[in-house]
Write a protein that holds these residues in place. Structure first.
Motif, mmCIF file in Angstrom:
data_model
loop_
_atom_site.group_PDB
_atom_site.id
_atom_site.type_symbol
_atom_site.label_atom_id
_atom_site.label_comp_id
_atom_site.label_asym_id
_atom_site.label_seq_id
_atom_site.Cartn_x
_atom_site.Cartn_y
_atom_site.Cartn_z
ATOM 1 N N ALA A 1 -4.523 -4.068 -45.511
ATOM 2 C CA ALA A 1 -3.733 -4.243 -46.158
ATOM 3 C C ALA A 1 -3.896 -4.048 -47.484
ATOM 4 N N ASP A 2 -5.581 -3.227 -47.867
ATOM 5 C CA ASP A 2 -5.653 -2.571 -48.985
ATOM 6 C C ASP A 2 -4.853 -1.409 -49.483
ATOM 7 N N ILE A 3 -4.239 -1.639 -50.398
ATOM 8 C CA ILE A 3 -3.158 -1.121 -51.068
ATOM 9 C C ILE A 3 -4.232 0.149 -52.398
ATOM 10 N N TYR B 1 -7.371 5.190 -47.422
ATOM 11 C CA TYR B 1 -6.760 5.159 -46.368
ATOM 12 C C TYR B 1 -5.796 4.511 -45.251
ATOM 13 N N SER B 2 -5.344 3.318 -45.868
ATOM 14 C CA SER B 2 -4.539 2.305 -45.647
ATOM 15 C C SER B 2 -3.310 2.124 -44.851
ATOM 16 N N THR B 3 -3.164 1.682 -44.254
ATOM 17 C CA THR B 3 -1.513 1.952 -43.831
ATOM 18 C C THR B 3 -0.385 1.676 -45.445
ATOM 19 N N TYR B 4 -0.552 0.356 -45.812
ATOM 20 C CA TYR B 4 -0.103 -0.195 -46.934
ATOM 21 C C TYR B 4 -0.007 1.554 -47.540
ATOM 22 N N TYR B 5 -1.421 1.247 -47.996
ATOM 23 C CA TYR B 5 -1.684 2.226 -49.460
ATOM 24 C C TYR B 5 0.342 3.645 -49.075
ATOM 25 N N SER B 6 -0.413 4.235 -47.679
ATOM 26 C CA SER B 6 0.170 5.675 -47.246
ATOM 27 C C SER B 6 1.919 4.934 -47.596
ATOM 28 N N GLN B 7 2.167 3.912 -47.170
ATOM 29 C CA GLN B 7 4.136 3.669 -47.535
ATOM 30 C C GLN B 7 4.216 3.555 -48.551
ATOM 31 N N ILE B 8 3.368 2.656 -49.762
ATOM 32 C CA ILE B 8 3.314 2.594 -50.674
ATOM 33 C C ILE B 8 4.011 4.201 -51.799
ATOM 34 N N ALA B 9 2.657 5.127 -51.355
ATOM 35 C CA ALA B 9 2.533 6.106 -51.717
ATOM 36 C C ALA B 9 3.741 7.418 -51.422
ATOM 37 N N SER B 10 4.457 6.879 -50.151
ATOM 38 C CA SER B 10 5.657 7.580 -49.650
ATOM 39 C C SER B 10 6.769 7.028 -50.028
ATOM 40 N N ASN B 11 7.150 5.337 -50.404
ATOM 41 C CA ASN B 11 8.361 4.976 -50.833
ATOM 42 C C ASN B 11 8.637 5.500 -52.071
ATOM 43 N N LEU C 1 31.108 23.985 -55.314
ATOM 44 C CA LEU C 1 30.578 24.661 -56.089
ATOM 45 C C LEU C 1 32.065 24.461 -56.846
ATOM 46 N N TYR C 2 32.406 24.467 -57.935
ATOM 47 C CA TYR C 2 33.303 24.985 -58.638
ATOM 48 C C TYR C 2 34.089 26.597 -58.233
ATOM 49 N N PRO C 3 34.897 26.392 -57.653
ATOM 50 C CA PRO C 3 36.169 25.677 -57.896
ATOM 51 C C PRO C 3 36.496 25.895 -56.870
ATOM 52 N N GLY C 4 35.709 25.534 -56.260
ATOM 53 C CA GLY C 4 35.937 24.452 -54.668
ATOM 54 C C GLY C 4 35.716 24.951 -53.642
ATOM 55 N N ASN C 5 35.338 26.255 -53.719
ATOM 56 C CA ASN C 5 35.811 26.787 -52.186
ATOM 57 C C ASN C 5 34.263 27.303 -52.071
ATOM 58 N N GLU C 6 33.236 26.882 -52.139
ATOM 59 C CA GLU C 6 32.033 26.961 -51.210
ATOM 60 C C GLU C 6 31.265 25.363 -51.755
ATOM 61 N N ILE C 7 30.635 24.862 -50.740
ATOM 62 C CA ILE C 7 29.482 23.925 -50.257
ATOM 63 C C ILE C 7 28.513 24.435 -50.137
ATOM 64 N N ILE C 8 27.220 23.653 -51.072
ATOM 65 C CA ILE C 8 26.177 23.753 -51.272
ATOM 66 C C ILE C 8 25.894 22.458 -51.412
ATOM 67 N N ARG C 9 23.848 23.165 -51.206
ATOM 68 C CA ARG C 9 23.045 22.335 -51.086
ATOM 69 C C ARG C 9 21.887 22.232 -51.994
ATOM 70 N N LEU C 10 21.309 20.920 -52.634
ATOM 71 C CA LEU C 10 20.634 20.633 -53.487
ATOM 72 C C LEU C 10 19.335 20.378 -52.707
ATOM 73 N N SER C 11 18.025 20.450 -52.652
ATOM 74 C CA SER C 11 17.113 20.140 -51.876
ATOM 75 C C SER C 11 16.231 20.187 -53.366
ATOM 76 N N TYR C 12 15.542 18.937 -53.514
ATOM 77 C CA TYR C 12 14.807 18.156 -54.808
ATOM 78 C C TYR C 12 13.524 17.220 -53.733
ATOM 79 N N THR C 13 12.604 18.560 -54.284
ATOM 80 C CA THR C 13 11.661 17.750 -53.487
ATOM 81 C C THR C 13 10.430 17.269 -54.691
ATOM 82 N N GLU C 14 9.610 16.385 -54.141
ATOM 83 C CA GLU C 14 8.468 15.690 -54.812
ATOM 84 C C GLU C 14 6.888 16.261 -54.206
ATOM 85 N N TRP C 15 5.731 15.897 -54.338
ATOM 86 C CA TRP C 15 5.212 15.638 -53.945
ATOM 87 C C TRP C 15 3.704 14.968 -54.848
ATOM 88 N N THR C 16 2.595 14.225 -54.827
ATOM 89 C CA THR C 16 1.578 14.086 -55.165
ATOM 90 C C THR C 16 -0.160 14.774 -54.246
#
Length: 175
Positions: A34-36, A40-50, A160-175
């Motif tokens: 429970a120590d944030i 190595y604690s579970t809650y620290y991992s959960q808080i950091a991931s969130n 993607l404008y003018p409406g003929n292709e679908i594209i995917r945005l991949s946004y990545t964050e890390w610590t």
């Protein structure tokens, strides 16, 4: 007097030892899980991931959630941009804004998206090839550090404008 109803000192000492052993075990368990501040604690991992996941979601939603403010943000200085957005309208992404996002300084984009020095934004076609506009791959930010403790990657699909292709945005964050 009969000795069957009396408590001996040795019985009290054994009971006290068992009680202290169980109490210490419970305290150590609670401290370790429970120590944030304990990495190595579970809650620290959960808080950091969130936290990392929320940064990535907010960054991705900011990019594809609006046209930006001002709408002509590619033609103004970085300090004049209030909100980053790559949309042409509410449903379609603007190719010119996608191209111009690669021309922005990374420090400007980092400040606008609150990404620090640990984010990567890349646009792909549905076949997973990188989106290129005017032969420029649409990717900004920093190389992904796969040795990071926590990585969150958010994908969003847009037209993607003018409406003929679908594209995917991949946004990545890390610590």
């Amino acid at each position: 007097m009969n000795k069957k109803g009396q408590i001996f000192t040795i019985d009290l000492l054994i009971a006290l030892f068992i009680f202290l052993l169980l109490f210490t075990t419970v305290l150590l368990f609670l401290y370790s899980t429970a120590d944030i501040n304990n990495t190595y604690s579970t809650y620290y991992s959960q808080i950091a991931s969130n936290y990392i996941n929320n940064l990535a979601v907010q960054g991705a939603n900011s990019l594809i959630g609006s046209v930006g403010y001002p709408q002509d943000w590619p033609s103004v200085s970085c300090s004049s941009i209030k909100q980053m957005g790559v949309m042409h309208n509410t449903l379609e992404a603007s190719p010119s804004k996608l191209y111009n996002i690669t021309a922005l300084p990374v420090s400007c984009l980092s400040a606008l998206l609150k990404g620090g020095n640990s984010f990567n934004i890349t646009f792909y076609y549905l076949n997973s090839s990188m989106l290129k506009i005017n032969s420029v791959p649409i990717t900004v930010g920093f190389p992904i550090d796969f040795s990071a403790s926590y990585i969150a990657s958010i994908d969003r699909f847009i037209v993607l404008y003018p409406g003929n292709e679908i594209i995917r945005l991949s946004y990545t964050e890390w610590t």
